[in-house]
Scaffold this active site. Structure first.
Site, PDB file in Angstrom:
ATOM      1  N   HIS A 148      11.288 -20.340  51.472  1.00 48.08           N
ATOM      2  CA  HIS A 148      10.287 -20.861  50.863  1.00 48.08           C
ATOM      3  C   HIS A 148       8.998 -20.382  51.809  1.00 48.08           C
ATOM      4  O   HIS A 148       9.243 -20.292  53.182  1.00 48.08           O
ATOM      5  CB  HIS A 148      10.064 -22.282  50.554  1.00 48.08           C
ATOM      6  CG  HIS A 148      10.397 -23.356  51.498  1.00 48.08           C
ATOM      7  ND1 HIS A 148       9.278 -23.476  52.578  1.00 48.08           N
ATOM      8  CD2 HIS A 148      11.229 -23.861  52.157  1.00 48.08           C
ATOM      9  CE1 HIS A 148       9.704 -24.366  53.503  1.00 48.08           C
ATOM     10  NE2 HIS A 148      10.900 -24.678  53.212  1.00 48.08           N
ATOM     11  N   GLY A 149       7.696 -20.191  51.513  1.00 42.75           N
ATOM     12  CA  GLY A 149       6.719 -20.115  52.376  1.00 42.75           C
ATOM     13  C   GLY A 149       6.582 -21.234  53.419  1.00 42.75           C
ATOM     14  O   GLY A 149       6.936 -22.430  53.097  1.00 42.75           O
ATOM     15  N   PHE A 153       4.414 -29.536  56.289  1.00 41.85           N
ATOM     16  CA  PHE A 153       5.404 -30.236  57.411  1.00 41.85           C
ATOM     17  C   PHE A 153       6.018 -29.216  58.404  1.00 41.85           C
ATOM     18  O   PHE A 153       6.321 -29.468  59.381  1.00 41.85           O
ATOM     19  CB  PHE A 153       6.588 -30.952  56.504  1.00 41.85           C
ATOM     20  CG  PHE A 153       6.346 -32.296  56.237  1.00 41.85           C
ATOM     21  CD1 PHE A 153       4.973 -32.863  56.482  1.00 41.85           C
ATOM     22  CD2 PHE A 153       7.213 -33.376  55.828  1.00 41.85           C
ATOM     23  CE1 PHE A 153       4.863 -34.186  56.342  1.00 41.85           C
ATOM     24  CE2 PHE A 153       6.999 -34.574  55.799  1.00 41.85           C
ATOM     25  CZ  PHE A 153       5.807 -35.101  55.883  1.00 41.85           C
ATOM     26  N   GLU A 171      17.319 -28.423  50.431  1.00 39.74           N
ATOM     27  CA  GLU A 171      17.593 -28.508  51.663  1.00 39.74           C
ATOM     28  C   GLU A 171      18.466 -29.804  52.028  1.00 39.74           C
ATOM     29  O   GLU A 171      18.839 -30.850  51.144  1.00 39.74           O
ATOM     30  CB  GLU A 171      16.159 -28.901  52.339  1.00 39.74           C
ATOM     31  CG  GLU A 171      16.293 -28.828  53.930  1.00 39.74           C
ATOM     32  CD  GLU A 171      16.969 -27.711  54.689  1.00 39.74           C
ATOM     33  OE1 GLU A 171      18.266 -27.489  54.495  1.00 39.74           O
ATOM     34  OE2 GLU A 171      16.097 -27.026  55.167  1.00 39.74           O
TER      35      GLU A 171
END
Length: 220
Positions: free
Chosen positions: A11-12, A16, A88
């Protein structure tokens, strides 16, 4: 079973990521530079004849996947689908914590003070086992729990894949690095995390995985 390719894209970049915080099942939006990075990846992949597109069910992955699909030559033929199995790693108690602080707490009882130290001394799966051990609630995923989930995800893709398919999968840094570590067919250096919006290539043949490319920066 079919033989097909999975284009795994991280992902981009998120807020965070920018602040170097633990971001597993917790989620923050794509930061402005993360949106731009995902758009660059989308342009680089626009001519790939994707038969299907998947992401984890985290917003950062969903949004990245949509940007890529919207730009793709097959955008009117494919609808992105969510697979929670490719989330994740779950960091439990350590979710949202400053990353160096979390890994110091996890690694110190095992003679390691950083994430890289744990990998070098004990291997990548040990980072998961040590995290569950250090979590006062023991909610974090250990390696066995993690791989049971990931393997279930591959089996779900098997059910729709056909020979020769190219499939997009937008997932996460540690997940892509873990898959590469386990199925590394090119001696790739997994001491480096895949960068945001980078491409990792996996071939799946009759249920067997081979990672043939890792951490390729798209648009360069």
């Amino acid at each position: 079973m079919a033989k097909y390719q999975i284009y795994m894209v991280r992902h981009g970049r998120t807020w965070f990521n920018r602040y170097n915080k633990m971001q597993g099942w917790s989620d923050t939006p794509l930061a402005p530079d993360g949106i731009e990075g995902a758009k660059v990846a989308a342009k680089a992949l626009k001519s790939v004849n994707f038969a299907a597109a998947f992401s984890s069910d985290a917003r950062r992955a969903i949004d990245t996947c949509k940007l890529i699909v919207d730009e793709n030559v097959n955008h009117d033929k494919i609808t992105p689908q969510k697979l929670m199995e490719f989330r994740e790693q779950f960091y439990g108690y350590f979710e949202g914590m400053n990353s160096p602080e979390a890994w110091f707490m996890v690694g110190q009882p095992h003679g390691a003070s950083t994430f890289s130290d744990i990998i070098a001394k004990h291997g990548l799966d040990a980072t998961k086992d040590f995290m569950k051990e250090a979590d006062p609630f023991h909610d974090a995923e250990n390696a066995e729990e993690y791989w049971t989930r990931i393997n279930r995800g591959f089996e779900r893709i098997d059910k729709i894949a056909h020979d020769g398919d190219k499939i997009l999968l937008v997932s996460h840094g540690t997940t892509i690095r873990s898959i590469t570590d386990r199925y590394n067919a090119g001696n790739f250096d997994i001491t480096q995390s895949p960068r945001n919006s980078s491409l990792t290539m996996l071939e799946r043949d009759d249920g067997f995985n081979r990672v043939t490319g890792y951490n390729q920066i798209l648009g360069e």
